[in-house]
Motif scaffolding. Sequence first.
Motif, PDB file in Angstrom:
ATOM      1  N   TYR A 161       6.745   8.105   9.873  1.00  0.00           N
ATOM      2  CA  TYR A 161       7.652   9.219   9.732  1.00  0.00           C
ATOM      3  C   TYR A 161       7.459  10.460  10.665  1.00  0.00           C
ATOM      4  O   TYR A 161       6.154  10.741  10.687  1.00  0.00           O
ATOM      5  CB  TYR A 161       7.802   9.785   8.403  1.00  0.00           C
ATOM      6  N   ILE A 176      11.081   7.732   2.378  1.00  0.00           N
ATOM      7  CA  ILE A 176       9.942   8.189   1.775  1.00  0.00           C
ATOM      8  C   ILE A 176       9.248   9.278   2.460  1.00  0.00           C
ATOM      9  O   ILE A 176       8.154   9.940   2.063  1.00  0.00           O
ATOM     10  CB  ILE A 176       8.829   7.165   1.085  1.00  0.00           C
ATOM     11  N   LYS A 177       9.748   9.815   3.579  1.00  0.00           N
ATOM     12  CA  LYS A 177       9.328  10.906   4.438  1.00  0.00           C
ATOM     13  C   LYS A 177       7.753  10.982   4.816  1.00  0.00           C
ATOM     14  O   LYS A 177       7.313   9.564   5.311  1.00  0.00           O
ATOM     15  CB  LYS A 177       9.694  12.011   4.060  1.00  0.00           C
ATOM     16  N   ASP A 178       7.255  11.789   4.348  1.00  0.00           N
ATOM     17  CA  ASP A 178       5.807  11.790   4.712  1.00  0.00           C
ATOM     18  C   ASP A 178       4.946  10.788   4.266  1.00  0.00           C
ATOM     19  O   ASP A 178       3.612  10.735   4.523  1.00  0.00           O
ATOM     20  CB  ASP A 178       5.094  13.335   4.065  1.00  0.00           C
ATOM     21  N   LYS A 179       5.231  10.165   3.057  1.00  0.00           N
ATOM     22  CA  LYS A 179       4.654   8.982   2.547  1.00  0.00           C
ATOM     23  C   LYS A 179       4.357   7.749   3.664  1.00  0.00           C
ATOM     24  O   LYS A 179       3.774   6.830   3.372  1.00  0.00           O
ATOM     25  CB  LYS A 179       5.163   8.599   1.488  1.00  0.00           C
ATOM     26  N   CYS A 180       5.358   7.849   4.832  1.00  0.00           N
ATOM     27  CA  CYS A 180       5.559   6.697   5.536  1.00  0.00           C
ATOM     28  C   CYS A 180       4.828   6.984   6.753  1.00  0.00           C
ATOM     29  O   CYS A 180       4.917   8.216   7.196  1.00  0.00           O
ATOM     30  CB  CYS A 180       7.103   6.447   5.767  1.00  0.00           C
ATOM     31  N   ARG A 197      10.793   0.254   7.996  1.00  0.00           N
ATOM     32  CA  ARG A 197       9.228   0.241   7.658  1.00  0.00           C
ATOM     33  C   ARG A 197       8.737  -1.013   7.530  1.00  0.00           C
ATOM     34  O   ARG A 197       7.706  -1.168   8.141  1.00  0.00           O
ATOM     35  CB  ARG A 197       9.196   1.275   6.468  1.00  0.00           C
ATOM     36  N   LYS A 221       0.891  -1.293  -0.073  1.00  0.00           N
ATOM     37  CA  LYS A 221       0.168  -0.022   0.108  1.00  0.00           C
ATOM     38  C   LYS A 221       0.801   1.183  -0.061  1.00  0.00           C
ATOM     39  O   LYS A 221       0.312   2.231  -0.225  1.00  0.00           O
ATOM     40  CB  LYS A 221      -0.675   0.024   1.193  1.00  0.00           C
ATOM     41  N   LEU A 222       2.138   1.102   0.266  1.00  0.00           N
ATOM     42  CA  LEU A 222       2.999   2.267   0.363  1.00  0.00           C
ATOM     43  C   LEU A 222       4.102   2.415  -0.843  1.00  0.00           C
ATOM     44  O   LEU A 222       3.916   1.134  -1.360  1.00  0.00           O
ATOM     45  CB  LEU A 222       3.719   2.112   1.560  1.00  0.00           C
ATOM     46  N   THR A 223       4.766   3.214  -1.128  1.00  0.00           N
ATOM     47  CA  THR A 223       5.434   3.278  -2.216  1.00  0.00           C
ATOM     48  C   THR A 223       6.845   2.866  -1.987  1.00  0.00           C
ATOM     49  O   THR A 223       7.140   2.746  -0.596  1.00  0.00           O
ATOM     50  CB  THR A 223       5.592   4.804  -2.967  1.00  0.00           C
TER      51      THR A 223
END
Length: 228
Positions: free
Chosen positions: A223, A216-220, A177, A168-170
């Motif tokens: 984070y 991936i910073k804010d996408k995680c 993570r 679901k995450l990039t």
Amino acid sequence: MICGEPILYKNPTTAEICTFCGEEFTCEGMCANGHKVCKGCSDNQAVNLIKSTCLNTRSKNPYEIAIGIMKNPVMRMHDVRHHILVGSALLAAYHNCGGDIKLAESLEEMEKRGKQIPPGACGYLGNCGAAVSSGAFFSIVTGTTPHSENNWSLANTLTGTCLIEMGKLTGPRCCKRDSFIALGTTIDFIADTFEIHMEKPTKLICEFSERNAECIKDKCPYYAKETV
């Protein structure tokens, strides 16, 4: 694993002396301080840390166990030892919650199975080692084999659920993570399946973002701009 500095990789064309054992080896990288560690020493230090920590902890929280190990310099930011770590932390917490296993024997088996998961499996095989480690944990505690019936289904369902949550995450990959996702998914799965309730944090903030050049910073979901 000596000073905590990042490893600077180079073409493995020169023979170097291992800072730990003093043996000559073909060196693929060293830190900015010039420390060079052969694969044998690196593997042994990390695996021994995982086993000794998991054997001696009383924690019922696999996150707490895993993160404590991750903070040690012998565990690199991205490393195949996470394939052993995830299942081992789960085994320790499961045992401390009353799970009926022989912990020392189970950790030895987890080491054996985790070492069979190749590096880069997440990208090269589409099968993240942290998810496979969770499946191995389940197979160990239930005695699942290729000939099992219901538990065979459950083991594969758990691994698949971990992979779906990761997917679901990039990308790119992050061993921290993906380990966190596998741990949380497995905690919930075990609670639903066996009513054994391992603990987990109400909110997890990653402490390793600054060490990850590919974060991936804010996408995680773990984070935070200011890590704790």
